[in-house]
Design a protein around this motif. Structure first.
Motif: not given
Length: 332
Positions: A218-222, A237, A241-242, A245, A249
């Motif tokens: 759900t976020k790049k940090e995943d 990237s 990415f957003d 997303q 959803e």
């Protein structure tokens, strides 16, 4: 649960309705855990997920060696596919070339057999088409492997309709492996009609959008530091990415309405496209293997299929499926 089996192509191959992509066990998708990967392989057999997919390039041979340890005691329970042509070297990890030369075909097959610890490969794919070697020469060498008893069936990966037809004239092709999922549907226009006309099975790889369609990223940090997805795949990237997303959803909302997980629904969508399609979702964890296997029990109505496709419209998918350098290796 007992996974059903289906015919793959028209040459006699029979495989589990779903396969298992093993690449991420050794490279690209985060840290390795060979112990969990081995447990996942054994659990796959117990669940009837016995169509395994590897390649000599995954981990530069490490993935084949990992599978070989399980195959020592359970070879007869597995329909094994591996690949050649993406040539890499352990001593120079940055070295990479596509090689379809006949001599290399033979050498690569022998090396794979040794790493796997087996005396034949069920399905041998050309991983990428070598633009510098006529497909007739490469498939001619692959046919020699069949004659020698080292390989049972032949396959291609990411090949164009024209290449598929030329290859099939040299020796029957059992399967074509190409990316296909809710967010990558380019095969529908020409490739799927071609393989169906020729009686070739279709093996969708990355049917979960390289994990994106599971709604767990759900976020790049995943994506951890050892995960190459943001680097290799533009859809993971930047702004893409957003934007993507938002699509995931929507899939998640439809899945929740049906009482299943987003990834299971995305996988059920691929399975609903026909029994001549055998997807190979990849995982290195038993938990996700079991979730994926359960997707084979999900039935989708025509209305649900249409709803999913409307939720992920092609013109809203952001980013190319590969980075420019990798796109160059796709046979056009």
């Amino acid at each position: 649960m007992s996974m059903k089996t289906v015919k793959l192509g028209s040459q006699g191959a029979v495989v589990s309705r779903e396969g298992l992509g093993c690449m991420g066990m050794s490279e690209f998708y985060g840290e390795r855990n060979d112990e969990e990967s081995t447990a996942t392989l054994h659990r796959a057999i117990d669940l009837g997920v016995t169509f395994w997919d590897t390649a000599d390039t995954y981990g530069i041979g490490d993935n084949e060696e990992l599978l070989g340890k399980t195959l020592k005691t359970r070879r007869d329970e597995v329909f094994l596919a591996t690949k050649f042509a993406n040539h890499r070297k352990k001593e120079d990890p940055k070295f990479w070339e596509i090689n379809g030369k006949p001599a290399y075909v033979h050498a690569a097959c022998d090396a794979s057999l040794k790493r796997l610890g087996i005396d034949y490969i069920d399905l041998y794919y050309q991983h990428r088409v070598d633009p510098n070697v006529p497909i007739e020469e490469t498939v001619g060498a692959m046919a020699e492997l069949v004659k020698a008893g080292k390989v049972k069936y032949l396959g291609l990966s990411e090949a164009s309709p024209a290449t598929i037809r030329r290859a099939h004239k040299v020796h029957p092709i059992t399967a074509l492996q190409t990316e296909y999922s809710l967010w990558e549907r380019h095969v529908e226009a020409e490739i799927l009609p071609t393989v169906r006309e020729l009686g070739i099975g279709f093996v969708p790889y990355s049917p979960l959008g390289r994990g994106f369609l599971t709604a767990t990223i759900t976020k790049k940090e995943d994506l951890g530091p050892a995960d190459f997805r943001a680097e290799r795949y533009p859809r993971f990237s930047g702004e893409a990415f957003d934007k993507n997303q938002v699509l995931v959803e929507r899939v998640k909302a439809i899945a929740e309405k049906k009482g299943v997980k987003a990834g299971q629904l995305a996988l059920a969508w691929v399975l609903a496209k026909g029994e001549d399609l055998v997807p190979i979702p990849g995982t290195k964890r038993r938990k996700y293997l079991e979730e994926n296997a359960a997707a084979a029990e999900i039935q989708l109505s025509a209305a649900e299929i249409a709803e999913l496709e409307a939720a992920v419209p092609l013109d809203e998918i952001a980013g190319e499926r590969y980075a420019p350098a990798n796109l160059k290796s796709i046979d056009k």
